[in-house]
Design a protein around this motif. Structure first.
Motif, mmCIF file in Angstrom:
data_model
loop_
_atom_site.group_PDB
_atom_site.id
_atom_site.type_symbol
_atom_site.label_atom_id
_atom_site.label_comp_id
_atom_site.label_asym_id
_atom_site.label_seq_id
_atom_site.Cartn_x
_atom_site.Cartn_y
_atom_site.Cartn_z
ATOM 1 N N PRO A 122 -86.321 57.521 69.580
ATOM 2 C CA PRO A 122 -87.570 56.890 69.126
ATOM 3 C C PRO A 122 -87.519 56.305 67.717
ATOM 4 C CG PRO A 122 -87.896 59.250 69.549
ATOM 5 C CD PRO A 122 -86.512 58.928 69.969
ATOM 6 N N SER A 123 -86.523 56.708 66.908
ATOM 7 C CA SER A 123 -86.467 56.135 65.556
ATOM 8 C C SER A 123 -86.144 54.642 65.590
ATOM 9 C CB SER A 123 -85.457 56.880 64.683
ATOM 10 O OG SER A 123 -84.215 56.906 65.311
ATOM 11 N N VAL A 124 -85.843 54.113 66.764
ATOM 12 C CA VAL A 124 -85.624 52.675 66.893
ATOM 13 C C VAL A 124 -86.885 51.897 66.497
ATOM 14 C CG1 VAL A 124 -86.360 52.466 69.316
ATOM 15 C CG2 VAL A 124 -84.612 50.919 68.419
ATOM 16 N N ARG A 125 -88.015 52.575 66.521
ATOM 17 C CA ARG A 125 -89.288 51.901 66.224
ATOM 18 C C ARG A 125 -89.231 51.153 64.889
ATOM 19 N NH1 ARG A 125 -95.159 52.533 67.364
ATOM 20 N NH2 ARG A 125 -96.131 51.633 65.538
ATOM 21 N N SER A 126 -88.549 51.736 63.901
ATOM 22 C CA SER A 126 -88.517 51.088 62.582
ATOM 23 C C SER A 126 -87.764 49.751 62.635
ATOM 24 C CB SER A 126 -87.886 52.029 61.556
ATOM 25 O OG SER A 126 -86.562 52.315 61.945
ATOM 26 N N LEU A 127 -86.988 49.530 63.678
ATOM 27 C CA LEU A 127 -86.235 48.265 63.790
ATOM 28 C C LEU A 127 -87.016 47.168 64.526
ATOM 29 C CD1 LEU A 127 -82.733 49.724 64.825
ATOM 30 C CD2 LEU A 127 -83.565 49.214 62.532
ATOM 31 N N ILE A 136 -96.052 37.618 68.785
ATOM 32 C CA ILE A 136 -95.439 38.924 68.479
ATOM 33 C C ILE A 136 -95.968 39.938 69.491
ATOM 34 C CG2 ILE A 136 -95.216 40.738 66.744
ATOM 35 C CD1 ILE A 136 -95.679 38.478 64.641
ATOM 36 N N VAL A 137 -95.078 40.435 70.316
ATOM 37 C CA VAL A 137 -95.477 41.369 71.369
ATOM 38 C C VAL A 137 -95.815 42.719 70.718
ATOM 39 C CG1 VAL A 137 -94.643 42.603 73.419
ATOM 40 C CG2 VAL A 137 -94.036 40.193 73.062
ATOM 41 N N PRO A 138 -96.925 43.361 71.125
ATOM 42 C CA PRO A 138 -97.284 44.653 70.516
ATOM 43 C C PRO A 138 -96.196 45.713 70.739
ATOM 44 C CG PRO A 138 -99.080 43.791 71.872
ATOM 45 C CD PRO A 138 -97.904 42.909 72.123
ATOM 46 N N TYR A 139 -96.115 46.654 69.777
ATOM 47 C CA TYR A 139 -95.137 47.745 69.872
ATOM 48 C C TYR A 139 -95.211 48.474 71.211
ATOM 49 C CZ TYR A 139 -94.059 47.917 64.831
ATOM 50 O OH TYR A 139 -93.614 47.648 63.575
ATOM 51 N N ASP A 140 -96.472 48.733 71.652
ATOM 52 C CA ASP A 140 -96.585 49.627 72.810
ATOM 53 C C ASP A 140 -96.013 49.014 74.093
ATOM 54 O OD1 ASP A 140 -98.609 47.851 73.371
ATOM 55 O OD2 ASP A 140 -100.233 49.310 73.234
ATOM 56 N N ARG A 141 -95.746 47.710 74.102
ATOM 57 C CA ARG A 141 -95.098 47.134 75.290
ATOM 58 C C ARG A 141 -93.602 47.477 75.305
ATOM 59 N NH1 ARG A 141 -99.189 46.957 78.543
ATOM 60 N NH2 ARG A 141 -100.842 45.577 77.846
ATOM 61 N N MET A 165 -92.516 50.508 73.467
ATOM 62 C CA MET A 165 -92.364 51.961 73.313
ATOM 63 C C MET A 165 -93.614 52.749 73.685
ATOM 64 S SD MET A 165 -90.270 52.378 69.755
ATOM 65 C CE MET A 165 -89.954 54.095 70.052
ATOM 66 N N GLY A 166 -94.553 52.169 74.384
ATOM 67 C CA GLY A 166 -95.836 52.844 74.604
ATOM 68 C C GLY A 166 -95.810 53.855 75.733
ATOM 69 N N GLU A 167 -97.002 54.362 76.033
ATOM 70 C CA GLU A 167 -97.173 55.372 77.073
ATOM 71 C C GLU A 167 -96.840 54.812 78.455
ATOM 72 O OE1 GLU A 167 -97.944 58.596 76.445
ATOM 73 O OE2 GLU A 167 -97.546 57.914 74.427
ATOM 74 N N ASP A 168 -96.925 55.694 79.466
ATOM 75 C CA ASP A 168 -96.584 55.298 80.845
ATOM 76 C C ASP A 168 -97.385 54.095 81.324
ATOM 77 O OD1 ASP A 168 -95.044 57.554 80.807
ATOM 78 O OD2 ASP A 168 -96.422 58.763 82.006
ATOM 79 N N SER A 169 -98.609 53.947 80.815
ATOM 80 C CA SER A 169 -99.430 52.826 81.294
ATOM 81 C C SER A 169 -99.269 51.589 80.412
ATOM 82 C CB SER A 169 -100.901 53.238 81.322
ATOM 83 O OG SER A 169 -101.327 53.567 80.026
ATOM 84 N N LYS A 170 -98.420 51.672 79.387
ATOM 85 C CA LYS A 170 -98.314 50.569 78.433
ATOM 86 C C LYS A 170 -96.937 49.901 78.400
ATOM 87 C CE LYS A 170 -102.346 50.537 76.352
ATOM 88 N NZ LYS A 170 -103.198 49.380 76.307
ATOM 89 N N ASN A 171 -95.861 50.690 78.314
ATOM 90 C CA ASN A 171 -94.563 50.042 78.106
ATOM 91 C C ASN A 171 -94.211 49.170 79.305
ATOM 92 O OD1 ASN A 171 -92.045 51.238 79.611
ATOM 93 N ND2 ASN A 171 -93.377 53.001 79.188
ATOM 94 N N ALA A 172 -93.645 48.011 79.052
ATOM 95 C CA ALA A 172 -93.601 46.922 80.025
ATOM 96 C C ALA A 172 -92.955 47.296 81.365
ATOM 97 C CB ALA A 172 -92.857 45.731 79.413
#
Lengths: 297, 330
Positions: free
Chosen positions: A9-14, A114-119, A121-128
């Protein structure tokens, strides 16, 4: 073969604006990638995602119902594996970021969205990509993905229903799909009706035990195991025919009907057919709130 | 059911759920892994690493007299026992048989397949009845048992923070350590429970931090100050991460899903603003304390709360007094 991996999950900072908009198409995330317990080939699901981009090129929001059953059938995971959020980070960020940007990048060809973060890394109902797999898993009836196909013609399941604990109850998830499709003389629920009914249903379940109302069959571990260990031929999924899911027992029809009856009664109670737009929350649930339990402080 | 009032008649008396004779692939679990008092079972770290199937016995009992009275009034009750796992979205029923000799007892065997579960599973029994003409109404429920399929995300279960030494310049060190090879320590928040990673290649760190009996007052002061400085910054990282994990449901803030996040906030927030209710604290943590000027007020107070929590003030006082007594500090 491209093996499925886990991405920390630390990939988020990238995930800066350049990556999420596609100006930087790929990230170097090698140092954040870990192995998972089983070797799973993601080439079939990559082929399916590429085909969806070709098929629905200018209308990505129309692709979900075609994609979800195929993503599920091409990426054969146990629920334990699918619950590891790091695999969805890997697929969304390292394997198919172009798909995520295509699906959620909007149709503005002049400027990059700019695609939102949660697409990513988001929850089960969010990540693409994970959200497609999970909806198919929650709404398949044994090997049959018909309800998945139907319920994903709109985004209502993601926005109103998927987060409810009740959707872990298989007859309830299937009943919601059917009710959603058949309401308003088979025109289907509107978005606000769906939202309203989901809230009312969730509240009703504080005074109604779903598990006593409708038998929820245990998932057949052997059937899932067989399915996960069968080689996938994704070329069979490229047309319009639905693929087949794991060969476990379908949910008993009377269980689905029992939950449908509750939904129908609740829709009458809150006058759902006449409901056009979302009123204030306090007014919205007035009718069912009279039946809700109260926590003692 | 103890903390909830229902708008209909419910069953008085406790419902006791007991889990026993837990086995993985037929082998009994070591007794230490079953903590009946806390109603939890630790399934991770078993010798049989690739186990597939968990079996156990389930017994449910309620007060016979109160049950008889309730059933005389409302008709027969039905028992549902459910194993729920949020990460895998599984809700699996466990079927029990009702005793013919004592109808206040239900018993049976449960079987859970590891491939369906991750992290933790909660098992709860619920009795339902037809009340006021409405069927399947919950009338009583048990406390939950928690089965940890993977290392716990709770400090309450796992104990204190794990501390691990690594050479941060080695390829085998975790990514966060490799990224900061000259740091004395980092905190790894990517595991199910945070870990403190200490740097073996940081010259002098091991001798300063290791426990030893015959330290000089100066060495002891350095040892304590180094430990406290690490503890303080680790706690700040935990609080920062936990604050970001507060969730919003219909614009109402709720406790974070991960247990350790919630545990950290439940420990810290009441000290930041004593007298506020949980709901108020959560609201402040999700709105007011995240933006200026509330964020500054929160940072200053949390720093002080953490200092007290880890005993930094007490430790510093002890060290300085020892140094003063010996004339090292005047």
């Amino acid at each position: 073969m491209t093996p499925l991996k886990a991405l920390l999950p630390s990939v988020r900072s990238l995930l800066d604006d350049n990556f999420r908009s596609g100006q930087t198409p790929r990230l170097d995330v090698k140092s954040l990638i870990c192995d998972i317990d089983r070797q799973i080939d993601i080439d079939p699901v990559i082929a399916i995602l590429d085909e969806s981009i070709r098929r629905f090129e200018t209308s990505p929001d129309q692709s979900d119902s075609w994609l979800a059953p195929r993503v599920h059938a091409a990426l054969r995971l146990t629920r334990r594996e699918a619950a590891d959020k790091r695999i969805w980070h890997f697929i969304n960020i390292a394997a198919k970021p172009d798909f995520v940007r295509w699906r959620f990048g909007g149709d503005d060809t002049e400027s990059r969205v700019i695609v939102p973060y949660d697409r990513f890394m988001g929850e089960d109902s969010k990540n693409a990509i994970g959200r497609l797999w999970w909806v198919a898993e929650l709404t398949r009836n044994g090997p049959d993905y018909t309800e998945t196909l139907s319920v994903l013609r709109t985004s209502r399941f993601y926005t109103s229903w998927q987060a409810l604990d009740a959707m872990h109850h298989r007859p309830a998830a299937l009943a919601v799909c059917r009710f959603d499709r058949e309401f308003n003389d088979n025109k289907g629920l509107t978005d606000s009706q769906s939202q309203r009914l989901a809230k009312a249903f969730n509240l009703r379940l504080s005074t109604l035990c779903l598990d006593a109302l409708a038998i929820n069959p245990v998932v057949d571990a052997a059937a899932i195991d067989d399915w996960c260990n069968t080689t996938v031929d994704e070329t069979k999924f490229m047309g319009d025919d639905l693929p087949e899911g794991p060969d476990d027992e379908p949910v008993p029809e009377n269980s689905i009907k029992a939950v449908e009856a509750v939904l129908a009664a609740l829709a009458d109670e809150i006058d759902l057919a006449e409901f056009k737009r979302a009123p204030r929350r306090s007014r919205e649930l007035q009718e069912v709130q009279t039946e809700a339990p109260v926590a003692d402080e | 059911m103890k903390a909830t009032s229902f708008p209909y008649s419910t069953l008085r008396g406790d419902v006791e759920l007991t889990v026993s004779d837990a086995r993985i692939d037929g082998t009994p679990l070591p007794p230490d892994d079953v903590q009946a008092n806390d109603r939890l079972i630790a399934l991770h770290g078993q010798e049989i690493r690739e186990w597939q199937r968990l079996t156990f016995r389930v017994d449910v009992q309620t007060n016979p007299g109160l049950l008889r009275q309730y059933e005389d009034e409302h008709g027969s009750v039905t028992l549902s026992v459910i194993a729920s796992c949020r990460p895998t979205n599984v809700r699996q029923p466990i079927r029990l048989g009702r005793s013919t000799l004592d109808p206040s007892i239900w018993s049976g065997k449960a079987e859970l397949h590891r491939s369906h579960f991750r992290d933790k599973v909660q098992i709860q029994a619920q009795l339902t009845a037809k009340v006021g003409g409405v069927a399947h109404r919950p009338v009583s429920s048990s406390d939950s048992w928690t089965l940890y399929f993977d290392p716990s995300e709770s400090f309450r279960v796992a104990g204190s923070l794990r501390v691990v030494w690594y050479d941060f310049k080695s390829a085998s060190a975790p990514p966060i350590a490799r990224q900061f090879p000259d740091s004395a320590y980092v905190v790894d928040l990517e595991r199910s429970l945070p870990e403190i990673l200490l740097n073996k290649s940081f010259e002098g760190l091991e001798p300063i931090l290791r426990d030893a009996k015959d330290r000089s007052p100066t060495e002891l002061a350095l040892h304590d100050i180094a430990r406290m400085s690490i503890a303080r910054s680790v706690w700040q990282a935990l609080v920062y991460d936990a604050m970001s994990a507060i969730q919003m449901e219909d614009d109402v803030p709720t406790w974070p899903e991960r247990e350790w996040h919630a545990e950290v906030l439940r420990r810290i927030l009441p000290e930041i603003d004593p007298g506020k209710s949980e709901t108020e604290l959560l609201h402040m943590a999700s709105v007011d304390w995240r933006q200026h000027p509330g964020s500054g007020s929160f940072a200053a107070r949390s720093e002080a709360v953490i200092g007290d929590l880890i005993g930094a003030n007490k430790s510093l006082r002890k060290s300085t007094q020892a140094l003063i007594r010996r004339g090292i500090v005047t």
